[in-house]
Design an enzyme around this catalytic site. Structure first.
Site, mmCIF file in Angstrom:
data_model
loop_
_atom_site.group_PDB
_atom_site.id
_atom_site.type_symbol
_atom_site.label_atom_id
_atom_site.label_comp_id
_atom_site.label_asym_id
_atom_site.label_seq_id
_atom_site.Cartn_x
_atom_site.Cartn_y
_atom_site.Cartn_z
ATOM 1 C CE LYS A 126 -1.357 1.984 3.735
ATOM 2 N NZ LYS A 126 -1.415 3.315 4.307
ATOM 3 C CG ASN A 127 2.350 2.864 3.497
ATOM 4 O OD1 ASN A 127 1.201 3.248 3.255
ATOM 5 N ND2 ASN A 127 2.784 2.616 4.716
ATOM 6 N NE ARG B 47 -6.709 5.053 5.547
ATOM 7 C CZ ARG B 47 -5.748 5.234 6.464
ATOM 8 N NH1 ARG B 47 -6.014 5.217 7.724
ATOM 9 N NH2 ARG B 47 -4.513 5.454 6.081
ATOM 10 C CB CYS C 140 -3.173 6.700 11.051
ATOM 11 S SG CYS C 140 -3.692 5.253 10.142
ATOM 12 N NE ARG D 70 0.791 10.985 10.178
ATOM 13 C CZ ARG D 70 0.356 9.975 9.439
ATOM 14 N NH1 ARG D 70 -0.868 9.538 9.587
ATOM 15 N NH2 ARG D 70 1.136 9.387 8.546
ATOM 16 C CG ASP E 213 3.558 1.591 9.247
ATOM 17 O OD1 ASP E 213 3.355 2.455 10.116
ATOM 18 O OD2 ASP E 213 3.773 1.869 8.056
HETATM 19 C C1 EPZ Z 1 4.582 6.985 6.295
HETATM 20 O O1 EPZ Z 1 3.949 8.102 6.910
HETATM 21 C C2 EPZ Z 1 3.568 5.868 6.262
HETATM 22 N N1 EPZ Z 1 2.391 6.331 5.534
HETATM 23 C C3 EPZ Z 1 3.175 5.474 7.682
HETATM 24 O O2 EPZ Z 1 2.382 4.298 7.583
HETATM 25 C C4 EPZ Z 1 4.416 5.111 8.488
HETATM 26 O O3 EPZ Z 1 4.055 4.923 9.839
HETATM 27 C C5 EPZ Z 1 5.460 6.225 8.402
HETATM 28 O O4 EPZ Z 1 5.732 6.564 7.014
HETATM 29 C C6 EPZ Z 1 6.791 5.851 9.045
HETATM 30 O O5 EPZ Z 1 7.301 4.682 8.465
HETATM 31 C C7 EPZ Z 1 2.392 6.294 4.212
HETATM 32 O O6 EPZ Z 1 3.343 5.880 3.562
HETATM 33 C C8 EPZ Z 1 1.152 6.761 3.529
HETATM 34 P P1 EPZ Z 1 7.073 10.138 8.126
HETATM 35 P P2 EPZ Z 1 4.612 9.534 6.816
HETATM 36 O O7 EPZ Z 1 7.051 11.402 7.357
HETATM 37 O O8 EPZ Z 1 5.340 9.657 5.538
HETATM 38 C C9 EPZ Z 1 8.052 13.345 11.547
HETATM 39 C C10 EPZ Z 1 0.539 2.905 7.868
HETATM 40 O O9 EPZ Z 1 0.175 2.340 8.910
HETATM 41 N N2 EPZ Z 1 7.945 14.345 10.472
HETATM 42 O O10 EPZ Z 1 8.138 9.141 7.836
HETATM 43 O O11 EPZ Z 1 3.572 10.538 7.147
HETATM 44 C C11 EPZ Z 1 6.708 12.698 11.900
HETATM 45 O O12 EPZ Z 1 5.988 13.500 12.825
HETATM 46 C C12 EPZ Z 1 0.985 4.344 7.897
HETATM 47 O O13 EPZ Z 1 0.542 2.362 6.747
HETATM 48 C C13 EPZ Z 1 8.287 15.647 10.723
HETATM 49 O O14 EPZ Z 1 8.681 16.013 11.854
HETATM 50 O O15 EPZ Z 1 5.652 9.432 8.024
HETATM 51 C C14 EPZ Z 1 7.152 11.364 12.455
HETATM 52 O O16 EPZ Z 1 7.513 11.509 13.806
HETATM 53 C C15 EPZ Z 1 0.650 5.015 9.170
HETATM 54 N N3 EPZ Z 1 8.181 16.562 9.709
HETATM 55 C C16 EPZ Z 1 8.397 11.016 11.643
HETATM 56 O O17 EPZ Z 1 8.841 12.255 11.072
HETATM 57 C C17 EPZ Z 1 7.775 16.214 8.456
HETATM 58 O O18 EPZ Z 1 7.711 17.091 7.585
HETATM 59 C C18 EPZ Z 1 8.182 10.031 10.508
HETATM 60 O O19 EPZ Z 1 7.127 10.489 9.666
HETATM 61 C C19 EPZ Z 1 7.435 14.879 8.202
HETATM 62 C C20 EPZ Z 1 7.512 13.948 9.224
#
Ligand code: EPZ
Length: 427
Positions: free
Chosen positions: A22-23, A397, A117, A122, A305
């Site tokens: 999915k991701n 989803r 989620c 976020r 995840d």
């Molecule tokens: C992706 O979310 C995945 N979603 C999430 O999977 C997954 O948990 C996550 O990556 C981490 O592996 C999708 O791919 C659609 P991040 P994403 O940006 O990209 C911080 C699932 O269950 N951050 O890697 O939104 C953030 O707060 C879903 O399938 C910033 O500070 O995650 C977090 O603590 C849920 N500033 C960390 O980085 C930013 O601009 C990682 O977030 C962006 C993120």
């Protein structure tokens, strides 16, 4: 209102075929905008997040045609609208990948602030920092993120935080920027590599995906291609955790065993025996379920995840397990639901302490988010009686054919559509 009813006590046995990731799909579908031609994507997961993205593309002027259950043809040649439909985009996280792809293709993009989620705040500051470094102006107004650039320029960007979303979004835009973009402190998840491979298949020049530094040399045009999406590491891990939790014997097929290593290592420590083939894994547990500690981290660490599914499994382990969430500030909302089923868990900030219990007993529970929902299924399989799971929209989803796949493994799980509750007279 749809619910799952899971009656516990069955041991999972048999074979399950894993779908596309999915991701990865949710980034590659928006990336087809860069192709200006016909793309055929194979191994597309049949989940509602994918359906929503395809609907957004259609409304923006792309031609989208399913060529079977797992294959989609997308022609973005005549896509004309850089505004992503608000009502569709606001409900999901991945709609923000349209920012990178539309900026690359059209020099402008408008997308609603993303949903998805709820794990606390976020932020998307790293996405914005990257676009701005490439010369784009980004504004947030009336719930929309508006970005534009007359000409994106290659830039050297060091991310303050390792982010899957920011890494992918900036990769998308950089494929069409003038010159070289160097991204440092990037995410290294398998889907980052998959997106890079897709982009290269349509004519981009992306190197280093899967390492700490990604280099992208902008190109003037890209073309259509056929591409097969990688198998879903987390879907596979979920069935593996369920097999170990129930003391079962399950073969997961259509996986890349290398991607599963952080998960297989932990499941082995918990008492599982795991055999590996080229594209399959067999997971068994015949002895006791042992306590373990898990700390989630960006890849190649243990994936966040898979954290809720491991917690559900460990509710009935021998002894005390400790789970530390190292990615999100607040990813333990589902724990209250496990406690309803009789789990003994205390949470302190980013640490959950799970004391294994001898029995879980069925109760009505709800899905707080996608993987929290998967944890409810696993706990339901362990509980005595029939667990009623609400808000399954979260599970659907991200998990395709979840009832069919668990049923084929011997689980007693049913999806039931109930009439919505009548409004109270007091309202
Ligand atoms: C992706 O979310 C995945 N979603 C999430 O999977 C997954 O948990 C996550 O990556 C981490 O592996 C999708 O791919 C659609 P991040 P994403 O940006 O990209 C911080 C699932 O269950 N951050 O890697 O939104 C953030 O707060 C879903 O399938 C910033 O500070 O995650 C977090 O603590 C849920 N500033 C960390 O980085 C930013 O601009 C990682 O977030 C962006 C993120």
């Amino acid at each position: 209102m749809n619910k799952f009813f899971v009656t516990g006590g069955n041991t999972l046995r048999g074979t399950v075929e894993i779908g596309g990731m999915k991701n990865a799909a949710v980034a590659i579908i928006p990336a087809t905008i860069l192709a200006q031609g016909v793309c055929v994507l194979e191994n597309i997961p049949n989940v509602s997040d994918v359906t929503l993205l395809l609907q957004m593309l259609t409304e923006m002027g792309a031609r989208v045609r399913m060529l079977g259950k797992k294959t989609v043809e997308i022609d973005t040649s005549y896509l004309c609208d850089p505004v992503v439909p608000y009502d569709l985009a606001r409900n999901m996280r991945a709609s923000y990948y349209f920012l990178g792809s539309l900026l690359g293709r059209c020099g402008q993009a408008s997308v609603s602030m993303p949903g998805g989620c709820n794990f606390g705040v976020r932020p998307i500051d790293q996405h914005i920092k990257g676009f701005e470094a490439m010369g784009a102006q980004v504004e947030i107004e009336n719930g929309m993120i508006n970005a534009k650039a007359d000409q994106l320029r290659g830039a050297h960007i060091y991310f303050d935080k390792v982010s899957v979303g920011a890494t992918m979004n900036i990769m998308l835009a950089a494929t069409r920027a003038k010159g070289l973009t160097i991204l440092e402190n990037v995410a290294k998840e398998p889907h980052i590599v998959d997106l890079a491979n897709f982009l290269n298949s349509i004519g981009a020049d992306v190197r280093g995906a899967g390492t700490d530094v990604i280099k992208i040399r902008g190109v003037d045009v890209m073309h259509g291609a056929s591409y097969t999406i990688i198998p879903d590491q987390i879907e596979a891990g979920t069935y593996m955790a369920a097999a170990v939790a129930t003391g079962g014997d399950v073969r997961v097929e259509n996986v890349i065993p290398k991607h599963m290593e952080p998960i297989t290592a932990k499941l082995r420590s918990a008492g599982a025996e795991i055999e590996e083939g080229d594209d399959w894994l067999r997971v068994r547990r015949t002895g006791p379920l042992k306590r373990i500690n898990v700390k989630t981290m960006p890849h190649p660490g243990f994936p966040t995840d898979m954290q809720p599914q491991m917690a559900a499994m460990l509710t009935m382990a021998d002894g005390v397990s400790i789970i530390t969430e190292g990615v999100w500030d607040n990813r333990f909302k589902y724990i209250d639901e496990l406690i309803r089923l009789g789990a003994n868990i205390t949470v302190d900030g980013k640490v959950a302490v799970i004391e294994g219990v001898r029995e879980l007993t069925a109760a009505p529970v709800r899905c707080t988010d996608l993987r929290g929902g998967a944890a409810m299924i696993i706990a339901g399989l362990l509980a005595t009686g029939t667990t009623e799971i609400e808000e399954i929209i979260h599970i659907e989803r991200g998990y395709e054919d979840v009832v069919e796949k668990f049923t084929a493994l011997g689980a007693d799980i049913r999806r039931v559509t109930l009439p919505d509750a009548p409004l109270s007279k007091a309202l």
